[in-house]
Write a protein that holds these residues in place. Structure first.
Motif: not given
Length: 88
Positions: A37-42, A47-52
Motif C-alpha cells: 500500500x505504501x511503496x518503500x523509499x528503497x 527486494x533484498x529483504x524479501x529474497x532473504x
C-alpha cells in the motif's frame, strides 16, 4: 550465424532462470512490491529483504559484532600465550 547463437544463448539463459525458479521468485517479490500500500523509499532494500538478504542495519550490526569478536579473540590468544610456560 552470430545472431542465431546470440538468440540461442538468450533462450538457454531464459530456460536456466525458469528451471531454477529464479523467475518465480522474482515475480513473487515484484508482485509483493506492487501490492504494497505504501511503496518503500528503497525498493532495492525491499527486494533484498524479501529474497532473504540482510538489511543494511543487520549488516552493520554483524560487522560490529565481528569486529568485537575478533578483538576478543586476539585478547584471549594473548592471554594464553602469556600464561604458557617458556619453551625449554
Amino acid at each position: 550465424m552470430s545472431y542465431q547463437s546470440s538468440e540461442a544463448k538468450k533462450e538457454d539463459f531464459r530456460k536456466y532462470l525458469e528451471n531454477s525458479k529464479v523467475i518465480d521468485a522474482l515475480t513473487k517479490v515484484l508482485v509483493n512490491l506492487y501490492e504494497e500500500p505504501e511503496k518503500p523509499s528503497h525498493p532495492v532494500d525491499f527486494i533484498k529483504k524479501a529474497l532473504g538478504g540482510p538489511s543494511p542495519a543487520d549488516f552493520e550490526a554483524l560487522q560490529a559484532e565481528n569486529a568485537q569478536l575478533r578483538a576478543e579473540n586476539e585478547a584471549l590468544k594473548k592471554r594464553i600465550s602469556d600464561q604458557a610456560p617458556p619453551a625449554q
